[in-house]
Design a protein around this motif. Structure first.
Motif, mmCIF file in Angstrom:
data_model
loop_
_atom_site.group_PDB
_atom_site.id
_atom_site.type_symbol
_atom_site.label_atom_id
_atom_site.label_comp_id
_atom_site.label_asym_id
_atom_site.label_seq_id
_atom_site.Cartn_x
_atom_site.Cartn_y
_atom_site.Cartn_z
ATOM 1 N N ARG A 135 0.867 -1.186 0.000
ATOM 2 C CA ARG A 135 0.000 0.000 0.000
ATOM 3 C C ARG A 135 0.900 1.231 0.000
ATOM 4 O O ARG A 135 1.834 1.324 0.802
ATOM 5 C CB ARG A 135 -0.925 0.024 1.219
ATOM 6 N N PHE A 136 0.621 2.173 -0.894
ATOM 7 C CA PHE A 136 1.434 3.387 -0.936
ATOM 8 C C PHE A 136 0.604 4.542 -1.463
ATOM 9 O O PHE A 136 -0.476 4.355 -2.036
ATOM 10 C CB PHE A 136 2.680 3.185 -1.813
ATOM 11 N N CYS A 137 1.094 5.761 -1.254
ATOM 12 C CA CYS A 137 0.447 6.947 -1.803
ATOM 13 C C CYS A 137 1.513 7.841 -2.422
ATOM 14 O O CYS A 137 2.661 7.869 -1.963
ATOM 15 C CB CYS A 137 -0.352 7.706 -0.744
ATOM 16 N N PHE A 138 1.135 8.540 -3.475
ATOM 17 C CA PHE A 138 2.049 9.428 -4.180
ATOM 18 C C PHE A 138 1.688 10.866 -3.837
ATOM 19 O O PHE A 138 0.544 11.283 -4.024
ATOM 20 C CB PHE A 138 1.945 9.192 -5.684
ATOM 21 N N GLU A 139 2.660 11.638 -3.335
ATOM 22 C CA GLU A 139 2.405 13.008 -2.901
ATOM 23 C C GLU A 139 3.024 14.052 -3.822
ATOM 24 O O GLU A 139 2.916 15.248 -3.551
ATOM 25 C CB GLU A 139 2.941 13.200 -1.471
ATOM 26 N N LEU A 156 0.332 14.466 7.162
ATOM 27 C CA LEU A 156 0.712 13.100 6.798
ATOM 28 C C LEU A 156 1.370 12.338 7.944
ATOM 29 O O LEU A 156 1.805 11.202 7.761
ATOM 30 C CB LEU A 156 1.682 13.134 5.612
ATOM 31 N N GLU A 159 -0.023 8.948 8.392
ATOM 32 C CA GLU A 159 -0.244 8.159 7.184
ATOM 33 C C GLU A 159 0.483 6.815 7.320
ATOM 34 O O GLU A 159 1.696 6.773 7.488
ATOM 35 C CB GLU A 159 0.280 8.907 5.956
ATOM 36 N N ARG A 161 0.496 4.322 5.028
ATOM 37 C CA ARG A 161 1.034 3.788 3.779
ATOM 38 C C ARG A 161 2.425 4.358 3.497
ATOM 39 O O ARG A 161 2.770 5.445 3.942
ATOM 40 C CB ARG A 161 0.098 4.155 2.622
ATOM 41 N N MET A 163 4.997 6.397 1.511
ATOM 42 C CA MET A 163 4.776 7.636 0.764
ATOM 43 C C MET A 163 5.893 7.863 -0.241
ATOM 44 O O MET A 163 7.058 7.588 0.048
ATOM 45 C CB MET A 163 4.694 8.823 1.734
ATOM 46 N N GLY A 229 5.662 4.436 6.100
ATOM 47 C CA GLY A 229 4.470 4.962 6.750
ATOM 48 C C GLY A 229 4.579 4.929 8.267
ATOM 49 O O GLY A 229 5.491 4.319 8.836
#
Length: 283
Positions: A135-139, A156, A159, A161, A163, A229
């Motif tokens: 699981r990841f998020c792009f910022e 964040l 957060e 996940r 990043m 995360g």
């Protein structure tokens, strides 16, 4: 060349650096296009030379500063039946790169949009980081202004996940220091630079270690940062001093005290009353 009543907008995933990563689909679309809108026409021509391609398309520049003025003209070309290809310096157009305005305009007009997938600095850096990838998020790029950057990192802080950020080599040392303050100096991270290129380098360690390295050995080239995360609340760390300091830090970013205490309570897995008592004790 296009023969339909309306053209097609094609987003081209370009190699990050190594031309051998170019797909056969990319070659086909570059040769097939009527118009190629490029973030940097010089880099496009170099790529075309490396791929031994001589397209018949008209080549036009399409970058951040002229997107607003050129989007309408490219939409008109689509209505005229042209096949318009968009390519950036590396990776996928519209992902922290020019292209989003044109995609949105085409979608709003009901014009066809397709994509020739290619290399991605986000997923490449994520895979090489050694950090969790499930699981990841792009910022994207962190804000340039210190206050805005601190507010983002405060948002964040919890957060969970992994990043992924893009960053300029000129700002990466400051960004890593700000991350250390917001996420903790011992948070695991990776600094990935010049991916797929001759001088590719992956630096792994804590934020404190990476910040020190960036200060004394400044990285050059295109940089992607990958950050582990938040692991979740640790009751053993919920000392009154730590909670009070966390509230003060959030207030310094512009948060109201009530909201800051609520956020700190969630962060440490305690009640808001515990945080309130800690703040009273520190005043």
């Amino acid at each position: 060349m296009s023969t339909s009543s309306t053209g097609v907008l094609v987003l081209l995933g370009a190699p990050l650096g190594n031309p051998e990563d170019a797909s056969s689909r990319l070659r086909t679309e570059l040769a097939r296009a009527d118009i190629i809108a490029a973030e940097d026409t010089r880099r496009l021509r170099r790529l075309l030379s490396e791929l031994d391609l001589v397209p018949t398309a008209a080549i036009t520049s399409y970058f951040e500063a002229n997107e607003g003025g050129k989007t309408a003209g490219l939409i008109e070309q689509l209505y005229d039946g042209k096949r318009v290809a968009v390519i950036t310096d590396g990776g996928m157009p519209s992902v922290s790169d020019p292209g989003f305005r044109l995609v949105k305009a085409a979608v709003d007009e009901g014009l066809p949009v397709t994509c020739a997938p290619g290399a991605s600095a986000v997923t490449t850096a994520l895979a090489l980081s050694g950090l969790p990838c499930d699981r990841f998020c792009f910022e994207g790029f962190a804000p340039r202004k210190d206050g805005e950057r601190r507010r983002l990192f405060a948002e964040l802080a919890e957060e969970r996940r992994t990043m992924v950020f893009f960053e300029s080599p000129r700002r990466v040392a400051d960004t890593l220091c700000a991350m250390g303050e917001a996420f903790g100096a011992d948070r695991a991270a990776a600094l990935c630079r010049e991916l797929t290129k001759t001088h590719e380098e992956i630096r792994r360690g804590t934020l404190a270690e990476l910040a020190e390295g960036a200060e004394f050995d400044p990285p050059r080239g295109e940089i992607t940062l990958v950050l582990a995360g938040w692991p979740g609340p640790d009751a053993s760390e919920a000392t009154p001093e730590a909670m009070a300091a966390a509230v003060v830090a959030l207030e310094a970013t512009g948060a109201e005290r009530k909201a800051a205490m609520k956020e700190v309570a969630v962060r440490y897995g305690v009640s808001r009353r515990d945080v309130y008592d800690a703040v009273l004790k520190s005043d």
